[in-house]
Design an enzyme around this catalytic site. Structure first.
Site, short mmCIF file in Angstrom:
data_model
loop_
_atom_site.label_atom_id
_atom_site.label_comp_id
_atom_site.label_asym_id
_atom_site.label_seq_id
_atom_site.Cartn_x
_atom_site.Cartn_y
_atom_site.Cartn_z
N HIS A 121 9.23 43.49 -11.47
CA HIS A 121 9.64 42.32 -11.92
C HIS A 121 10.78 43.17 -13.18
CE1 HIS A 121 9.05 38.96 -14.88
NE2 HIS A 121 9.56 38.61 -14.48
N LYS A 126 13.84 44.61 -14.13
CA LYS A 126 15.13 44.39 -13.62
C LYS A 126 16.10 45.75 -14.41
CE LYS A 126 14.13 39.72 -13.72
NZ LYS A 126 12.77 39.74 -13.16
N HIS A 164 15.73 32.82 -20.53
CA HIS A 164 14.80 33.85 -19.68
C HIS A 164 14.54 34.94 -19.87
CE1 HIS A 164 13.84 36.13 -15.18
NE2 HIS A 164 13.69 34.98 -15.28
N LYS A 224 13.36 37.91 -22.68
CA LYS A 224 11.94 37.71 -23.86
C LYS A 224 12.18 39.50 -24.49
CE LYS A 224 11.68 37.92 -18.28
NZ LYS A 224 11.89 36.29 -18.17
#
Length: 598
Positions: free
Chosen positions: A252, A254, A483, A485
Site C-alpha cells: 500500500h 506510495k 483519498h 490519510k
C-alpha cells in the site's frame, strides 16, 4: 439476501471481508458482484474501483431523467434500529481475500531485477534556478519559489480539476513532480498499489520516458500477469514484486525515488498511479528537498538528518529483501539527506517482538512521539483526529483495538506516564458521509476509492459514533473526496497541533499492526509509509504548530496547513458513512445518476 433499506433495495451475499481490509483489497472471483470484463479498467484494482469504473462508463440515470448541476438535499430518511441498515447475519471475513488458484498464472518475465538498478548519478551541481531551458512561465516560477522556501513543511495537496484556480495554488500534479524543473532525471522507482503503466509513462516528460523505471508492487497471480502485460511494451520498465507472506496484506506504500544528474529526491504521497487519483480527489504529498551527492569516499552514514530519515529509509528498503532495492539503498547512502525535517513512519509485513516491535506500525509512531514530541498543558483534553479513506474490522467494541493499543500510541506525548495510560482522550474520526460522496465533483463513483463495505460496517456499528463529516471549505475542496490519510493531536480549541502525520495507512489493523501473544508481539500485514511532522524540527520555540486559518493565507509562515476544516463536524442523526457495495437510488448525484454497484 435482499432487503429494502433507506438507500433503496440492496443485496449482500453471505461472504464477508477480511480483518485486513484496506482501500486496495480484492474480492474473490466467486464474489456475488458479477464481473463484467468489458467494463473493467485495464489495470489491477479493487472491486470498489471496478464498480466505480463501470458506473462511469455505464451510468444509471436517476428516473426523472434530469442531469443536475446542483443537487437537492437528500430526502429525510426514516429512523431504523442502530444506524439504519437492514444487515445480514454473515460473520465471516472474505471480502478482501485475493483470488486463490493453484500456482501463479504463467507470464513472460519483463526483465531481471538485477538489470533494474539505478544508473550512476553524475556529481554535478544542484539544479539551476534558471528555468529558461524548460520554458518556465511566471506560474512555474511561483511553483519553484514555493518549493525553494515558500512551503517550509514541503507538504502539498494534489491539483483538483473543477475547483477555482486559487484553490489549486501551491498544489501539484504528478506531471509537476516529474517535471524537468525539479531535475534532470536519470532513473526512478515508483512504489504503489494500483498502477496504470501506460498512464504513468505518459506523466513523465518526453525526454524522460525511456529512462530506467522500476515499479514496486504487491500483485500476485492473475493481477500480476495483468501488470506484466501492461509493462511489456516498455523496455525501460521493470517490476519488483513485494513479498506479502501474511494473508490479506497489500503493498500500500506510495513513494517515488527520483534520481537526477543533480541529486536525489524522495516523494511520499497518497495517490495510486492512475488518472482518477490525480483528477478530482484530495491527496497529500511530501516532497523532499533536492539531496546533493556526497563527495566520493564519504561514509554511507554521513549526510544523516536530525530525524534519522536516511537510515530509516534505508532500513525500510532493505525490509523488501530485494537485490534491486538494495541497489537503491546504496544510492541513498551516496547522498546528503541532512536537510530532512520529518520522521519516517513505515509498516512492513511480519511478526515483531522485543525491540523490533518499535520499528514499524503504530508502535513506531508511539516511540517517535515518546522520544521527540513535547508534552502540552492539559494534554488529556487534546483530541486525536484520524482521517482516512477506508476502514478495516476494528473488533466487537472499541476496547478491542481502537481505544486500547492504537489510541495509546496516538496519545503519547513525551515521557508522560499519563499520556501512556490515558483512556479518556477524545477520538474524532473523519470519513465521508453518503451525501459527501453524492454531492462530490465525481458524484457516486467517487465512492470507489472509499471501499468501506457493508460486511465490515454491520459488525461495528459502535464505531460510527466516532464519525465526523468530510469538510474542506477553507481549501475549496469539500467536493473533492479524500483519498489522503492523516492523523494528528490537536488542542481543544482546534487552533494548535502537537503533531501531524500524512501516510498511506488507513484505519486498519492490517496497516498499523495489532498485538498478539498478550502484547508481546506485533503483527502487521501490509506495507505502508508516511511522514511525521513535529514542531521541534522546524525551529519553533513552542510545543505545537499553529493551525493555518486558510490554505490561501500567507501568515504565519510556520502555521500548519491542515487540509480540512477544524473543528470536525460530527455526523448528524440522518448521516450515514459511505458504504460502497450497497445501492443508493433515492437521490441523484451531481451528474444526475444513481449508484448500483452490481
Amino acid at each position: 439476501m435482499s432487503q429494502e433499506s433507506e438507500h433503496g433495495k440492496w443485496t449482500v451475499s453471505s461472504s464477508d471481508e477480511s480483518e485486513g481490509e484496506q482501500e486496495d483489497c480484492k474480492k474473490p472471483s466467486t464474489s456475488s458482484l458479477q464481473r463484467d470484463k468489458s467494463s473493467e479498467p485495464r489495470y489491477p484494482c479493487s472491486e470498489a474501483r471496478k464498480a466505480a469504473h463501470k458506473r462511469k462508463s455505464s451510468p444509471l440515470e436517476f428516473p426523472d431523467g434530469n442531469s443536475l448541476s446542483v443537487v437537492p438535499p437528500a430526502p429525510k430518511r426514516p429512523s431504523q434500529e442502530g444506524l439504519g441498515w437492514c444487515l445480514s447475519s454473515s460473520d465471516e471475513d472474505e471480502d478482501c481475500k485475493r483470488e486463490v488458484k493453484k500456482g501463479d498464472v504463467a507470464a513472460p518475465r519483463v526483465r531481471q531485477e538485477e538489470e533494474c538498478a539505478p544508473k550512476e548519478i553524475a556529481n554535478d551541481d544542484r539544479l539551476s534556478k534558471n528555468h529558461n531551458s524548460v520554458g518556465a512561465s511566471s506560474k512555474v516560477q511561483d511553483t519553484w519559489d514555493l518549493l525553494d522556501g515558500g512551503n517550509p513543511f514541503r507538504f502539498f495537496l494534489t491539483k483538483v480539476k473543477g475547483i477555482k484556480s486559487e484553490y489549486n495554488f501551491g498544489a501539484l500534479h504528478i506531471k509537476d513532480i516529474l517535471s524537468p524543473l525539479f531535475g534532470t532525471l536519470v532513473s526512478s522507482a515508483q512504489f504503489n498499489y494500483c498502477i496504470d503503466v501506460e498512464w504513468l509513462i505518459n506523466q513523465y516528460p518526453k525526454e524522460f520516458r525511456d529512462k530506467p523505471l522500476l515499479i514496486v508492487h504487491g500483485e500476485k497471480r492473475e493481477s500480476k500477469a495483468d501488470l506484466l502485460d501492461q509493462a511489456k511494451p516498455y523496455k525501460n520498465v521493470c517490476l519488483c514484486q513485494a513479498k506479502l507472506d501474511i494473508a490479506f496484506g497489500t503493498h500500500h506504500t506510495k513513494m517515488m525515488l527520483l534520481c537526477y544528474e543533480e541529486g536525489l529526491r524522495v516523494v511520499i504521497h497518497t495517490s495510486n498511479l492512475i488518472k482518477e487519483d490525480w483528477y478530482q480527489k484530495t491527496q497529500g504529498i511530501w516532497l523532499s528537498p533536492l539531496y546533493p551527492k556526497l563527495p566520493p569516499g564519504t561514509l554511507g552514514s554521513a549526510g544523516e538528518s536530525r530525524t534519522n530519515f536516511k537510515s530509516d529509509l534505508i532500513t525500510y528498503l532493505m525490509s523488501y529483501k530485494s537485490p534491486t532495492l538494495n541497489e537503491w539503498a546504496d544510492v541513498i547512502k551516496q547522498h546528503d539527506l541532512s536537510e530532512t525535517r520529518v520522521y519516517l513512519v513505515g509498516s512492513t509485513p511480519g511478526r515483531y517482538q522485543n525491540n523490533e516491535k518499535e520499528k514499524w506500525g503504530h508502535l513506531r509512531l508511539r516511540k517517535l512521539l515518546k522520544d521527540h514530541a513535547m508534552q502540552v498543558p492539559d494534554e488529556d483534553s487534546w483530541p486525536v483526529v484520524g482521517q482516512f479513506s477506508s476502514i478495516g474490522s476494528m473488533g466487537a467494541d472499541q476496547s478491542k483495538w481502537l481505544c486500547s493499543e492504537f489510541r495509546q500510541s496516538l496519545v503519547t506525548l513525551g515521557n508522560s506516564v499519563k499520556s501512556l495510560t490515558n483512556q479518556e482522550v477524545p477520538i474524532n474520526l473523519i470519513y465521508p458521509t453518503v451525501d459527501n460522496v453524492r454531492q462530490s465533483l465525481e458524484g457516486y463513483p467517487a465512492g470507489g476509492s472509499l471501499p468501506y463495505s457493508i460486511q465490515t460496517a454491520q459488525k461495528q456499528l459502535w464505531l460510527h459514533s466516532y464519525f465526523h463529516k468530510w469538510s474542506a471549505e477553507t481549501s475549496g475542496r469539500s467536493h473533492a473526496m479524500p483519498h489522503i490519510k492523516t492523523y494528528m493531536r490537536v488542542a481543544p480549541d482546534f487552533q494548535k497541533i502537537a503533531w501531524f502525520l500524512v501516510t498511506s495507512a488507513n484505519l486498519s489493523k492490517a496497516a498499523w499492526g495489532a498485538f498478539e501473544k498478550n502484547g508481546t508481539q506485533l503483527m502487521i500485514r501490509s506495507y505502508e509509509l508516511g511522514v511525521l511532522f513535529l514542531p521541534s524540527e522546524f525551529g519553533l520555540d513552542t510545543d505545537y504548530f499553529q493551525v493555518k486559518e486558510s490554505l490561501l493565507s500567507d501568515e504565519p509562515a510556520l502555521a500548519f496547513p491542515v487540509p480540512y476544516d477544524l473543528p470536525p463536524e460530527k455526523y448528524e442523526s440522518k448521516d450515514r458513512p459511505w458504504i460502497w457495495n450497497i445501492p443508493y437510488t433515492r437521490a441523484p448525484d451531481t451528474h444526475g445518476n444513481m449508484w448500483v454497484p452490481k
